[in-house]
Design a protein around this motif. Structure first.
Motif, PDB file in Angstrom:
ATOM      1  N   ALA A  15      51.329 -63.385 -27.609  1.00  0.00           N
ATOM      2  CA  ALA A  15      50.524 -62.728 -28.639  1.00  0.00           C
ATOM      3  C   ALA A  15      49.162 -62.321 -28.094  1.00  0.00           C
ATOM      4  CB  ALA A  15      50.364 -63.657 -29.838  1.00  0.00           C
ATOM      5  N   ILE A  16      48.538 -63.222 -27.342  1.00  0.00           N
ATOM      6  CA  ILE A  16      47.230 -62.912 -26.760  1.00  0.00           C
ATOM      7  C   ILE A  16      47.384 -61.832 -25.692  1.00  0.00           C
ATOM      8  CG2 ILE A  16      45.316 -63.839 -25.405  1.00  0.00           C
ATOM      9  CD1 ILE A  16      45.759 -66.514 -26.828  1.00  0.00           C
ATOM     10  N   GLY A  17      48.468 -61.890 -24.920  1.00  0.00           N
ATOM     11  CA  GLY A  17      48.709 -60.871 -23.908  1.00  0.00           C
ATOM     12  C   GLY A  17      48.840 -59.487 -24.513  1.00  0.00           C
ATOM     13  N   MET A  18      49.523 -59.397 -25.655  1.00  0.00           N
ATOM     14  CA  MET A  18      49.650 -58.122 -26.363  1.00  0.00           C
ATOM     15  C   MET A  18      48.276 -57.567 -26.720  1.00  0.00           C
ATOM     16  SD  MET A  18      51.780 -57.415 -29.906  1.00  0.00           S
ATOM     17  CE  MET A  18      50.792 -58.611 -30.841  1.00  0.00           C
ATOM     18  N   GLU A  19      47.397 -58.455 -27.179  1.00  0.00           N
ATOM     19  CA  GLU A  19      46.046 -58.032 -27.557  1.00  0.00           C
ATOM     20  C   GLU A  19      45.225 -57.621 -26.340  1.00  0.00           C
ATOM     21  OE1 GLU A  19      41.848 -60.065 -28.709  1.00  0.00           O
ATOM     22  OE2 GLU A  19      43.674 -61.230 -29.004  1.00  0.00           O
ATOM     23  N   MET A  20      45.289 -58.425 -25.269  1.00  0.00           N
ATOM     24  CA  MET A  20      44.486 -58.157 -24.082  1.00  0.00           C
ATOM     25  C   MET A  20      44.885 -56.849 -23.404  1.00  0.00           C
ATOM     26  SD  MET A  20      42.198 -60.494 -23.645  1.00  0.00           S
ATOM     27  CE  MET A  20      41.796 -62.177 -24.112  1.00  0.00           C
ATOM     28  N   ILE A  21      46.175 -56.608 -23.282  1.00  0.00           N
ATOM     29  CA  ILE A  21      46.638 -55.376 -22.652  1.00  0.00           C
ATOM     30  C   ILE A  21      46.260 -54.173 -23.503  1.00  0.00           C
ATOM     31  CG2 ILE A  21      48.684 -54.066 -21.977  1.00  0.00           C
ATOM     32  CD1 ILE A  21      49.945 -56.693 -21.091  1.00  0.00           C
ATOM     33  N   ASP A  22      46.411 -54.307 -24.815  1.00  0.00           N
ATOM     34  CA  ASP A  22      46.077 -53.195 -25.712  1.00  0.00           C
ATOM     35  C   ASP A  22      44.597 -52.842 -25.624  1.00  0.00           C
ATOM     36  OD1 ASP A  22      47.369 -51.669 -28.206  1.00  0.00           O
ATOM     37  OD2 ASP A  22      45.294 -52.176 -28.694  1.00  0.00           O
ATOM     38  N   ALA A  23      43.756 -53.833 -25.372  1.00  0.00           N
ATOM     39  CA  ALA A  23      42.317 -53.581 -25.305  1.00  0.00           C
ATOM     40  C   ALA A  23      41.939 -52.751 -24.094  1.00  0.00           C
ATOM     41  CB  ALA A  23      41.564 -54.915 -25.276  1.00  0.00           C
ATOM     42  N   THR A  24      42.723 -52.831 -23.010  1.00  0.00           N
ATOM     43  CA  THR A  24      42.384 -52.122 -21.775  1.00  0.00           C
ATOM     44  C   THR A  24      43.256 -50.895 -21.533  1.00  0.00           C
ATOM     45  OG1 THR A  24      43.834 -53.650 -20.563  1.00  0.00           O
ATOM     46  CG2 THR A  24      41.501 -54.189 -20.656  1.00  0.00           C
ATOM     47  N   VAL A 142      45.473 -61.093 -16.460  1.00  0.00           N
ATOM     48  CA  VAL A 142      46.493 -60.072 -16.230  1.00  0.00           C
ATOM     49  C   VAL A 142      46.173 -58.777 -16.976  1.00  0.00           C
ATOM     50  CG1 VAL A 142      48.933 -59.493 -16.559  1.00  0.00           C
ATOM     51  CG2 VAL A 142      48.288 -61.781 -15.784  1.00  0.00           C
ATOM     52  N   GLY A 143      45.593 -58.888 -18.176  1.00  0.00           N
ATOM     53  CA  GLY A 143      45.330 -57.708 -18.996  1.00  0.00           C
ATOM     54  C   GLY A 143      44.574 -56.603 -18.278  1.00  0.00           C
ATOM     55  N   PRO A 144      43.426 -56.908 -17.632  1.00  0.00           N
ATOM     56  CA  PRO A 144      42.674 -55.853 -16.949  1.00  0.00           C
ATOM     57  C   PRO A 144      43.415 -55.255 -15.760  1.00  0.00           C
ATOM     58  CG  PRO A 144      41.297 -57.775 -17.356  1.00  0.00           C
ATOM     59  CD  PRO A 144      42.702 -58.187 -17.651  1.00  0.00           C
ATOM     60  N   LEU A 145      44.385 -55.984 -15.210  1.00  0.00           N
ATOM     61  CA  LEU A 145      45.161 -55.455 -14.089  1.00  0.00           C
ATOM     62  C   LEU A 145      46.313 -54.575 -14.558  1.00  0.00           C
ATOM     63  CD1 LEU A 145      45.385 -58.615 -11.794  1.00  0.00           C
ATOM     64  CD2 LEU A 145      43.995 -56.579 -11.422  1.00  0.00           C
TER      65      LEU A 145
END
Length: 501
Positions: A15-24, A142-145
């Protein structure tokens, strides 16, 4: 039988990964979305800032909401809101439809991370909690990458709408798994909610940021922009007076009396503004200014995240050798200096140049942000840890949003001075170059606040420091530093976790 203590961390991490990737992921898609809507690419900055501002406004109340309605229920609703916002973004046909959907996403995102971590604290056995928290921390790295190149790939080979559509199956799976695996909460009694304070703060911040976002871009009349800036300022002034008279304000302004807290939260605001600007201006410059494809721009943009990840192991040694004050002074200047030449690196002729500069910027901001985050809580006592973490999280999100707004306004100003591409009105590479110089100077403004710190600041976290430490410090010791904030979405969960200590 399913081992919940192993499945729940995976659910929260997804769930957090979905949010982090969407932000970048959105940064590399802005030119394509602008072309589809028939608007200037700089106008789409509001799609980024509206999301960040939603995070800033609703993070402080996440703990109260979780106590009032139950962490399980709130976590499920957060995923549902994020999913609904993603669908709304995918079907948007105008800037304001996209902004409204991003606000809904931001409300869901503001609850996902802090309440998700709270779910872990309440459901995972203590002997497994460290491993669970480590797993949940992975998306922040991982999100910013993944985000920028993923966004570029989708835009280039499919359609920009799919950068939001990919959230749908993940969100549906999260809802189903959460309904099955998450246990129901014990009854808890929340503290009194500061309704008036929240209204003053939320409306004031929204108006102030809307004024910054629209300044000089011709989206609304100048008098509307001025009115929003004045209205936002008045409401925030009313909040200051209200907070002084309230026992449990949304944000406790008394914390600013703590020198290390005020220096890193308010003084560090400018440094974070610079990084917020860079995260959006870099992919815009590469695509709008130099004509790079979305995928190439996304791949080049991740250099900063790689530099930040590579530098985290060196932070302990630097701070131990120099102390916090010198580290903050040196690396705030270094971060600003690394931003200033990026627009002159001519990536169209020498792509390696901007890669090197982004790597250097990633290294300097990794050291700077880690030192700032640690020192922020050095002198905050146990009774105020919850308010301190909420305050710091709000300030981080606001600084990043302000950086995006101010950075795009500066580019727009230089474009208006004649740095426009013939026939299109789009900014030239030099408009971005001069804007990044201004952003670099803005970022270095934090040095004055850091230089005013006493030399002994944070010495209780250093080897050979005083044995007496502040009561229940909430920041980790330097031996426990596991990473740094390298993403557009700084970790907002500490406010809830601290509240339960």
């Amino acid at each position: 039988m399913v081992d919940r203590s192993r499945v729940i961390p995976l659910l929260v991490a997804c769930a957090i990964g979905m949010e982090m990737i969407d932000a970048t992921v959105i940064a590399t898609a802005l030119p394509a979305i602008a072309a589809d809507f028939g608007v200037h690419p700089l106008t789409l900055a509001v799609a980024v800032t509206s999301y960040m501002l939603s995070l800033a406004v609703f993070i402080p109340i996440s703990g109260w909401v979780a106590d009032k309605f139950g962490a399980r229920n709130v976590f499920q609703v957060a995923i549902l809101l994020f999913l609904a916002g993603s669908i709304g973004c995918a079907f948007s046909d105008s800037v304001w439809e996209l902004v409204l959907a991003r606000i809904v996403q931001g409300i869901g995102g503001s609850m996902t991370t802090p309440v998700g971590r709270l779910v872990l604290v309440r459901t995972v056995p203590k002997d497994r909690l460290v491993d669970a928290m480590a797993l949940v921390a992975v998306p922040a790295l991982v999100g910013p990458l993944v985000g920028p190149p993923l966004g570029g790939f989708i835009v280039e080979h499919f359609n920009w709408r799919w950068i939001f559509g990919i959230n749908v199956p993940i969100g549906i799976l999260g809802l189903a798994l959460g309904a099955w695996i998450l246990p129901r909460d014990d009854e808890r009694t929340p503290t009194k909610f500061d309704v008036a304070g929240f209204a003053f703060m939320a409306l004031g911040l929204w108006l102030l940021m809307a004024g910054l976002d629209t300044a000089g871009k011709g989206v609304v009349g100048w008098y509307v922009t001025v009115g929003m800036l004045i209205g936002g300022g008045v409401l925030l002034w009313l909040y200051i007076g209200h907070a002084r008279r309230t026992a449990t304000p949304v944000l406790d302004l008394k914390l600013l009396a703590v020198p290390t807290f005020s220096s890193t939260v308010l003084g560090g605001f400018l440094s974070r503004c610079g990084i917020g600007s860079l995260a959006v201006l870099t992919p815009l410059m590469l695509q709008v200014g130099y004509g790079f494809s979305p995928l190439t721009a996304g791949v080049l943009s991740i250099s900063a995240a790689l530099g930040a990840m590579g530098a985290k192991s060196a932070v302990k040694g630097i701070v131990r050798k120099w102390g916090f004050r010198r580290t903050l002074v040196v690396f705030s200047v270094a971060t600003g200096l690394s931003i200033m030449p990026m627009g002159f690196s001519r990536p169209d002729l020498f792509p390696l140049g901007i890669v090197v500069l982004l790597l250097i910027s990633g290294v300097t901001r990794s050291v700077l942000f880690t030192a700032m985050q640690t020192l922020t809580y050095a002198d905050v006592d146990e009774a105020h840890t919850s308010q301190a973490t909420s305050f710091a999280s709000v300030a981080q999100q606001l600084s990043l949003a302000a950086g995006v707004a101010v950075g795009t306004v500066i580019v727009h100003v230089f474009a208006g001075l004649g740095f426009q591409q013939p026939g299109t009105g789009l900014p030239t590479p030099m408009a971005f170059a001069f804007a990044l110089v201004v952003v670099g100077f803005l970022s270095m403004g934090s040095v004055f606040s850091f230089a005013a710190l006493p030399k002994s600041a944070g010495e209780n976290y250093l080897p050979g420091g005083p044995k007496k430490r502040p009561a229940a410090p909430v920041a980790p010791s330097l031996n426990a530093i596991e990473g740094s904030v390298v993403e557009l979405e700084p970790d907002p969960d500490r406010s809830v976790a601290a509240r339960k200590r």
